[in-house]
Scaffold this motif. Structure first.
Motif, PDB file in Angstrom:
ATOM      1  N   ALA A  18       2.302  -2.658 -54.264  1.00  0.00           N
ATOM      2  CA  ALA A  18       1.514  -1.701 -53.487  1.00  0.00           C
ATOM      3  C   ALA A  18       2.400  -1.058 -52.426  1.00  0.00           C
ATOM      4  CB  ALA A  18       0.331  -2.392 -52.834  1.00  0.00           C
ATOM      5  N   VAL A  19       2.101   0.191 -52.133  1.00  0.00           N
ATOM      6  CA  VAL A  19       2.741   0.911 -51.034  1.00  0.00           C
ATOM      7  C   VAL A  19       1.662   1.673 -50.280  1.00  0.00           C
ATOM      8  CG1 VAL A  19       5.019   1.151 -52.130  1.00  0.00           C
ATOM      9  CG2 VAL A  19       3.286   2.907 -52.481  1.00  0.00           C
ATOM     10  N   SER A  20       2.020   2.148 -49.100  1.00  0.00           N
ATOM     11  CA  SER A  20       1.086   2.857 -48.232  1.00  0.00           C
ATOM     12  C   SER A  20       1.360   4.350 -48.291  1.00  0.00           C
ATOM     13  CB  SER A  20       1.259   2.340 -46.802  1.00  0.00           C
ATOM     14  OG  SER A  20       0.551   3.135 -45.896  1.00  0.00           O
ATOM     15  N   SER A  21       0.322   5.139 -48.135  1.00  0.00           N
ATOM     16  CA  SER A  21       0.517   6.590 -48.074  1.00  0.00           C
ATOM     17  C   SER A  21      -0.083   7.161 -46.793  1.00  0.00           C
ATOM     18  CB  SER A  21      -0.119   7.262 -49.290  1.00  0.00           C
ATOM     19  OG  SER A  21      -1.523   7.118 -49.243  1.00  0.00           O
ATOM     20  N   ASN A  22      -0.176   6.331 -45.742  1.00  0.00           N
ATOM     21  CA  ASN A  22      -0.829   6.787 -44.513  1.00  0.00           C
ATOM     22  C   ASN A  22       0.120   7.478 -43.536  1.00  0.00           C
ATOM     23  OD1 ASN A  22       0.628   4.674 -43.511  1.00  0.00           O
ATOM     24  ND2 ASN A  22      -1.114   3.463 -42.839  1.00  0.00           N
ATOM     25  N   ALA A  23       1.333   7.789 -43.926  1.00  0.00           N
ATOM     26  CA  ALA A  23       2.305   8.556 -43.149  1.00  0.00           C
ATOM     27  C   ALA A  23       2.712   7.893 -41.844  1.00  0.00           C
ATOM     28  CB  ALA A  23       1.775   9.969 -42.886  1.00  0.00           C
ATOM     29  N   ASP A  24       2.684   6.560 -41.781  1.00  0.00           N
ATOM     30  CA  ASP A  24       3.145   5.869 -40.574  1.00  0.00           C
ATOM     31  C   ASP A  24       4.638   5.526 -40.653  1.00  0.00           C
ATOM     32  OD1 ASP A  24       3.236   3.745 -42.332  1.00  0.00           O
ATOM     33  OD2 ASP A  24       1.937   2.434 -41.146  1.00  0.00           O
ATOM     34  N   GLY A  25       5.279   5.890 -41.767  1.00  0.00           N
ATOM     35  CA  GLY A  25       6.706   5.646 -41.910  1.00  0.00           C
ATOM     36  C   GLY A  25       7.061   4.240 -42.358  1.00  0.00           C
ATOM     37  N   ARG A  26       6.080   3.428 -42.709  1.00  0.00           N
ATOM     38  CA  ARG A  26       6.335   2.060 -43.159  1.00  0.00           C
ATOM     39  C   ARG A  26       5.746   1.856 -44.554  1.00  0.00           C
ATOM     40  NH1 ARG A  26       4.219  -1.757 -38.458  1.00  0.00           N
ATOM     41  NH2 ARG A  26       2.680  -1.894 -40.090  1.00  0.00           N
ATOM     42  N   ASN A  27       6.496   1.207 -45.403  1.00  0.00           N
ATOM     43  CA  ASN A  27       6.044   0.835 -46.750  1.00  0.00           C
ATOM     44  C   ASN A  27       5.557   2.022 -47.581  1.00  0.00           C
ATOM     45  OD1 ASN A  27       6.514  -1.911 -46.173  1.00  0.00           O
ATOM     46  ND2 ASN A  27       4.533  -2.035 -45.155  1.00  0.00           N
ATOM     47  N   TYR A  28       6.229   3.145 -47.466  1.00  0.00           N
ATOM     48  CA  TYR A  28       5.807   4.315 -48.224  1.00  0.00           C
ATOM     49  C   TYR A  28       6.746   4.651 -49.380  1.00  0.00           C
ATOM     50  CZ  TYR A  28       9.348   6.966 -45.707  1.00  0.00           C
ATOM     51  OH  TYR A  28      10.538   7.423 -45.211  1.00  0.00           O
ATOM     52  N   LEU A  29       7.896   3.984 -49.444  1.00  0.00           N
ATOM     53  CA  LEU A  29       8.833   4.191 -50.547  1.00  0.00           C
ATOM     54  C   LEU A  29       8.749   3.029 -51.526  1.00  0.00           C
ATOM     55  CD1 LEU A  29      11.997   5.452 -48.646  1.00  0.00           C
ATOM     56  CD2 LEU A  29      10.325   6.818 -49.908  1.00  0.00           C
ATOM     57  N   PHE A  30       8.888   3.342 -52.793  1.00  0.00           N
ATOM     58  CA  PHE A  30       8.779   2.333 -53.846  1.00  0.00           C
ATOM     59  C   PHE A  30      10.095   2.237 -54.587  1.00  0.00           C
ATOM     60  CE2 PHE A  30       7.501   1.388 -58.329  1.00  0.00           C
ATOM     61  CZ  PHE A  30       7.136   0.076 -58.109  1.00  0.00           C
ATOM     62  N   ARG A  31      10.714   1.053 -54.523  1.00  0.00           N
ATOM     63  CA  ARG A  31      11.972   0.814 -55.240  1.00  0.00           C
ATOM     64  C   ARG A  31      12.154  -0.691 -55.419  1.00  0.00           C
ATOM     65  NH1 ARG A  31      14.816   3.441 -50.750  1.00  0.00           N
ATOM     66  NH2 ARG A  31      14.442   2.062 -49.008  1.00  0.00           N
ATOM     67  N   ALA A  91      20.625  -7.118 -71.414  1.00  0.00           N
ATOM     68  CA  ALA A  91      19.648  -6.261 -70.747  1.00  0.00           C
ATOM     69  C   ALA A  91      18.410  -7.046 -70.341  1.00  0.00           C
ATOM     70  CB  ALA A  91      19.262  -5.117 -71.670  1.00  0.00           C
ATOM     71  N   SER A  92      17.900  -6.713 -69.167  1.00  0.00           N
ATOM     72  CA  SER A  92      16.645  -7.268 -68.675  1.00  0.00           C
ATOM     73  C   SER A  92      15.655  -6.126 -68.523  1.00  0.00           C
ATOM     74  CB  SER A  92      16.840  -7.953 -67.316  1.00  0.00           C
ATOM     75  OG  SER A  92      17.700  -9.052 -67.438  1.00  0.00           O
ATOM     76  N   SER A  93      14.409  -6.368 -68.890  1.00  0.00           N
ATOM     77  CA  SER A  93      13.364  -5.345 -68.780  1.00  0.00           C
ATOM     78  C   SER A  93      12.163  -5.921 -68.058  1.00  0.00           C
ATOM     79  CB  SER A  93      12.927  -4.859 -70.165  1.00  0.00           C
ATOM     80  OG  SER A  93      13.978  -4.200 -70.819  1.00  0.00           O
ATOM     81  N   LEU A  94      11.681  -5.177 -67.084  1.00  0.00           N
ATOM     82  CA  LEU A  94      10.491  -5.550 -66.336  1.00  0.00           C
ATOM     83  C   LEU A  94       9.552  -4.354 -66.291  1.00  0.00           C
ATOM     84  CD1 LEU A  94      12.284  -7.181 -63.253  1.00  0.00           C
ATOM     85  CD2 LEU A  94      11.252  -8.381 -65.190  1.00  0.00           C
ATOM     86  N   SER A  95       8.268  -4.610 -66.096  1.00  0.00           N
ATOM     87  CA  SER A  95       7.304  -3.536 -65.934  1.00  0.00           C
ATOM     88  C   SER A  95       6.140  -4.038 -65.098  1.00  0.00           C
ATOM     89  CB  SER A  95       6.807  -3.032 -67.298  1.00  0.00           C
ATOM     90  OG  SER A  95       6.151  -4.075 -67.991  1.00  0.00           O
ATOM     91  N   GLY A  96       5.386  -3.106 -64.545  1.00  0.00           N
ATOM     92  CA  GLY A  96       4.255  -3.507 -63.721  1.00  0.00           C
ATOM     93  C   GLY A  96       3.436  -2.308 -63.280  1.00  0.00           C
ATOM     94  N   VAL A  97       2.516  -2.573 -62.357  1.00  0.00           N
ATOM     95  CA  VAL A  97       1.602  -1.570 -61.842  1.00  0.00           C
ATOM     96  C   VAL A  97       1.844  -1.403 -60.347  1.00  0.00           C
ATOM     97  CG1 VAL A  97      -0.831  -0.977 -61.483  1.00  0.00           C
ATOM     98  CG2 VAL A  97      -0.123  -2.097 -63.584  1.00  0.00           C
ATOM     99  N   LEU A  98       1.834  -0.181 -59.877  1.00  0.00           N
ATOM    100  CA  LEU A  98       1.937   0.138 -58.456  1.00  0.00           C
ATOM    101  C   LEU A  98       0.619   0.729 -57.979  1.00  0.00           C
ATOM    102  CD1 LEU A  98       3.505   0.702 -55.788  1.00  0.00           C
ATOM    103  CD2 LEU A  98       4.070   2.934 -56.781  1.00  0.00           C
ATOM    104  N   HIS A  99       0.081   0.164 -56.899  1.00  0.00           N
ATOM    105  CA  HIS A  99      -1.133   0.695 -56.269  1.00  0.00           C
ATOM    106  C   HIS A  99      -0.733   1.411 -54.992  1.00  0.00           C
ATOM    107  CE1 HIS A  99      -3.840  -1.580 -58.897  1.00  0.00           C
ATOM    108  NE2 HIS A  99      -2.891  -2.491 -58.852  1.00  0.00           N
ATOM    109  N   VAL A 100      -1.294   2.594 -54.779  1.00  0.00           N
ATOM    110  CA  VAL A 100      -1.035   3.353 -53.561  1.00  0.00           C
ATOM    111  C   VAL A 100      -2.256   3.212 -52.663  1.00  0.00           C
ATOM    112  CG1 VAL A 100      -0.498   5.607 -52.586  1.00  0.00           C
ATOM    113  CG2 VAL A 100       0.441   4.953 -54.808  1.00  0.00           C
ATOM    114  N   LEU A 101      -2.047   2.604 -51.491  1.00  0.00           N
ATOM    115  CA  LEU A 101      -3.132   2.370 -50.543  1.00  0.00           C
ATOM    116  C   LEU A 101      -3.187   3.501 -49.533  1.00  0.00           C
ATOM    117  CD1 LEU A 101      -2.335  -1.392 -49.910  1.00  0.00           C
ATOM    118  CD2 LEU A 101      -3.865  -0.417 -51.616  1.00  0.00           C
ATOM    119  N   ASN A 102      -4.376   3.980 -49.278  1.00  0.00           N
ATOM    120  CA  ASN A 102      -4.557   5.075 -48.314  1.00  0.00           C
ATOM    121  C   ASN A 102      -4.945   4.544 -46.965  1.00  0.00           C
ATOM    122  OD1 ASN A 102      -4.002   7.110 -50.197  1.00  0.00           O
ATOM    123  ND2 ASN A 102      -6.063   6.936 -51.019  1.00  0.00           N
TER     124      ASN A 102
END
Length: 102
Positions: A18-31, A91-102
């Motif tokens: 999960a990441v945030s999209s509330n524009a507070d500058g924290r936890n908004y990038l996903f990597r 090679a290693s392969s991973l996958s998953g789901v990202l949730h964007v919290l408002n």
């Protein structure tokens, strides 16, 4: 005569769900990050929207997806990588789901 060397094989990829999209500058990038210094011989990180369309793709470790640049509240991601030092270039392969919290 044998030449033995020690290799720490506990190198693990950490990818948030999960990441945030509330524009507070924290936890908004996903990597992804790794718990070790890893020299990658191959790297591909892709993020898809709910329709299966690629909205972000990178072959450069460290580049981040910023979910606020596209519409959607959840995304699917894939990470493919290999490293000579830790995986014998297997090679290693991973996958998953990202949730964007408002």
């Amino acid at each position: 005569v044998f030449d033995l060397s020690y290799v720490d094989c506990n190198c693990v990829a950490h990818v948030p769900n999960a990441v945030s999209s509330n524009a507070d500058g924290r936890n908004y990038l996903f990597r992804p990050t790794f718990n070790c210094e890893l020299e990658l011989s191959d790297y591909r990180f892709v993020v898809y929207n709910s329709w299966g369309q690629s909205v972000f793709s990178s072959t450069e470790f460290g580049e981040a997806f910023e979910p606020s640049t596209v519409d959607g509240s959840f995304f699917i991601w894939t990470l493919d990588f290999s490293s000579d030092a830790y995986t014998n270039n297997v090679a290693s392969s991973l996958s998953g789901v990202l949730h964007v919290l408002n």
